[in-house]
Motif scaffolding. Structure first.
Motif, PDB file in Angstrom:
ATOM      1  N   LEU A 168       3.572  10.515   0.211  1.00 16.09           N
ATOM      2  CA  LEU A 168       3.028  10.842   1.528  1.00 16.09           C
ATOM      3  C   LEU A 168       2.908   9.626   2.446  1.00 16.09           C
ATOM      4  CD1 LEU A 168       0.252  13.385   0.495  1.00 16.09           C
ATOM      5  CD2 LEU A 168       2.577  13.846   1.284  1.00 16.09           C
TER       6      LEU A 168
ATOM      7  N   ASN B 276     -13.614   1.010   2.800  1.00 13.57           N
ATOM      8  CA  ASN B 276     -12.336   0.530   2.270  1.00 13.57           C
ATOM      9  C   ASN B 276     -12.107  -0.940   2.562  1.00 13.57           C
ATOM     10  OD1 ASN B 276     -11.800   3.076   1.298  1.00 13.57           O
ATOM     11  ND2 ASN B 276     -10.410   3.643   2.938  1.00 13.57           N
TER      12      ASN B 276
ATOM     13  N   ASP C 169      -5.006   1.417   9.334  1.00 16.33           N
ATOM     14  CA  ASP C 169      -5.278   2.729   8.745  1.00 16.33           C
ATOM     15  C   ASP C 169      -6.190   3.557   9.647  1.00 16.33           C
ATOM     16  OD1 ASP C 169      -3.778   1.881   6.631  1.00 16.33           O
ATOM     17  OD2 ASP C 169      -5.477   1.498   5.298  1.00 16.33           O
TER      18      ASP C 169
ATOM     19  N   THR D 179       5.132   5.682  -2.613  1.00 17.80           N
ATOM     20  CA  THR D 179       4.236   6.817  -2.387  1.00 17.80           C
ATOM     21  C   THR D 179       5.006   7.927  -1.689  1.00 17.80           C
ATOM     22  OG1 THR D 179       3.503   5.925  -0.251  1.00 17.80           O
ATOM     23  CG2 THR D 179       2.209   5.323  -2.192  1.00 17.80           C
TER      24      THR D 179
ATOM     25  N   LEU E 125      -5.764  11.876   4.854  1.00 14.28           N
ATOM     26  CA  LEU E 125      -6.247  12.853   3.886  1.00 14.28           C
ATOM     27  C   LEU E 125      -7.624  12.509   3.343  1.00 14.28           C
ATOM     28  CD1 LEU E 125      -3.002  13.627   1.843  1.00 14.28           C
ATOM     29  CD2 LEU E 125      -4.191  15.115   3.469  1.00 14.28           C
ATOM     30  N   GLN E 126      -7.919  11.214   3.181  1.00 20.06           N
ATOM     31  CA  GLN E 126      -9.215  10.847   2.615  1.00 20.06           C
ATOM     32  C   GLN E 126     -10.390  11.299   3.481  1.00 20.06           C
ATOM     33  OE1 GLN E 126      -9.711   6.661   1.797  1.00 20.06           O
ATOM     34  NE2 GLN E 126     -11.785   6.915   1.013  1.00 20.06           N
TER      35      GLN E 126
ATOM     36  N   TRP F 187      -1.874   9.331   3.546  1.00 20.90           N
ATOM     37  CA  TRP F 187      -3.041   9.204   2.672  1.00 20.90           C
ATOM     38  C   TRP F 187      -4.277   8.741   3.441  1.00 20.90           C
ATOM     39  CZ3 TRP F 187      -3.317  11.628  -1.611  1.00 20.90           C
ATOM     40  CH2 TRP F 187      -2.207  11.811  -2.421  1.00 20.90           C
TER      41      TRP F 187
ATOM     42  N   ARG G 274       0.816  -1.216   0.000  1.00 23.19           N
ATOM     43  CA  ARG G 274       0.000   0.000   0.000  1.00 23.19           C
ATOM     44  C   ARG G 274       0.850   1.267   0.000  1.00 23.19           C
ATOM     45  NH1 ARG G 274      -4.818   1.023   1.358  1.00 23.19           N
ATOM     46  NH2 ARG G 274      -4.289   2.498   3.004  1.00 23.19           N
ATOM     47  N   TYR G 275       1.949   1.264   0.714  1.00 22.88           N
ATOM     48  CA  TYR G 275       2.729   2.492   0.871  1.00 22.88           C
ATOM     49  C   TYR G 275       4.030   2.477   0.065  1.00 22.88           C
ATOM     50  CZ  TYR G 275      -0.520   2.952   4.716  1.00 22.88           C
ATOM     51  OH  TYR G 275      -1.657   3.031   5.467  1.00 22.88           O
TER      52      TYR G 275
END
Length: 302
Positions: A75, A124, A161, A73, A82-83, A79, A69-70
């Motif tokens: 950031l 998600n 997350d 990237t 931010l969502q 992330w 996932r990371y």
């Protein structure tokens, strides 16, 4: 886990003897055993002992998903903050300031962020779980392990997350001067219930998506509809009183409203919370049973 022993029906070495008329004789069966490893027969129920025996594989699946996932990237884990933060800003401007949607006496920004944080976890987790089996096809088609571990690991990653994104929630509570109360102790239990609900829906969507790939396309539309049918960006008090009992059958109502009550020091609606617990447990039991019955055919369709 059980083994089924049979016989190969492969032809013996060398040509078979011809029959009268030019036809060859049917190949003789070989004495070499064929061993098929399958899950233990538990009547369609989840075997906790089997899951525990494969716990290290579950840890590896979680770690794999986190790294993927990371990877590459800029950031990284930012992330996941931010969502819900961006969605909170949009809804605060258009619903809180322009639409004047009530928030039960709580500032709209932390009110909306609390709901969106919980919704993001569910949305998600379900979306990722729907594609988890297809994405793990090389692993599923080569070895046996409890297939439940794949969506289970996906939900666990989303819980990580959620923990990261919860930092901003604490900042908002402090910024708006909302002091914690003893009701905050209920919040972790509601998050676990939400994760269980996400797992139930993830099991169903993952099993269906293996056979019908349309599920992965239709799921985002269904989730978007469910978001506005739940008190994510508005309070449940907007629903007319005579329809509250029907509205409470949506398990997100009890979870989100209970979470807000624990965060903002409001009174709990225990009836709504109890209804959400019952519905969540029923959905989980049905989803686990359906998944268990279908998992033997996953490798054939993937």
């Amino acid at each position: 886990m059980r083994e089924e022993v049979g016989l190969f029906t492969s032809a013996p070495e060398g040509p078979s003897a011809p029959r009268p008329g030019g036809d060859r004789a049917a190949p003789a069966a070989s004495d070499d055993p064929l061993i098929r490893i399958r899950a233990s027969d538990s009547g369609g129920l989840i075997d906790p002992g089997e899951l525990w025996a494969h716990r290290e594989l579950c840890y590896l699946l979680i770690w794999r998903d986190l790294k993927v996932r990371y990877k590459q990237t800029v950031l990284g884990p930012a992330w996941v903050v931010l969502q819900p933060a961006a969605m909170t800003l949009v809804f605060t401007v258009f619903l809180g300031m322009l639409g004047r949607i009530p928030s039960d006496g709580v500032p709209y920004a932390p009110f909306a962020y609390a709901g969106l944080l919980l919704w993001t976890l569910l949305s998600n987790a379900v979306s990722s779980s729907a594609h988890s089996l297809v994405g793990s096809a090389p692993l599923i088609t080569k070895i046996y392990f409890p297939r439940l571990l794949v969506p289970l690991a996906t939900v666990a990653v989303r819980l990580v997350d959620f923990a990261v994104a919860s930092v901003l929630l604490l900042v908002l509570l402090l910024a708006y001067g909302i002091a914690p109360t003893w009701g905050l102790l209920v919040f972790p239990a509601l998050v676990l219930e939400l994760a269980l609900l996400a797992l139930a829906l993830g099991l169903w969507s993952a099993a269906l998506n293996v056979k019908y790939r349309d599920v992965g396309t239709l799921l985002p539309v269904a989730l978007q509809f469910w978001m506005f049918a739940s008190p994510v960006v508005y309070p449940a008090s907007l629903v007319p009183e005579k329809w509250r009992w029907l509205y409470a059958l949506n398990p997100l109502v009890g979870i989100i409203e209970g979470a807000r009550a624990s965060l903002f020091g409001r009174a709990f609606d225990w009836g709504s919370i109890a209804a959400s617990v019952v519905v969540t447990l029923l959905l989980t039991a049905c989803a686990a049973y359906s998944f268990r019955r279908a998992e033997e055919s996953f490798a054939d369709f993937i």
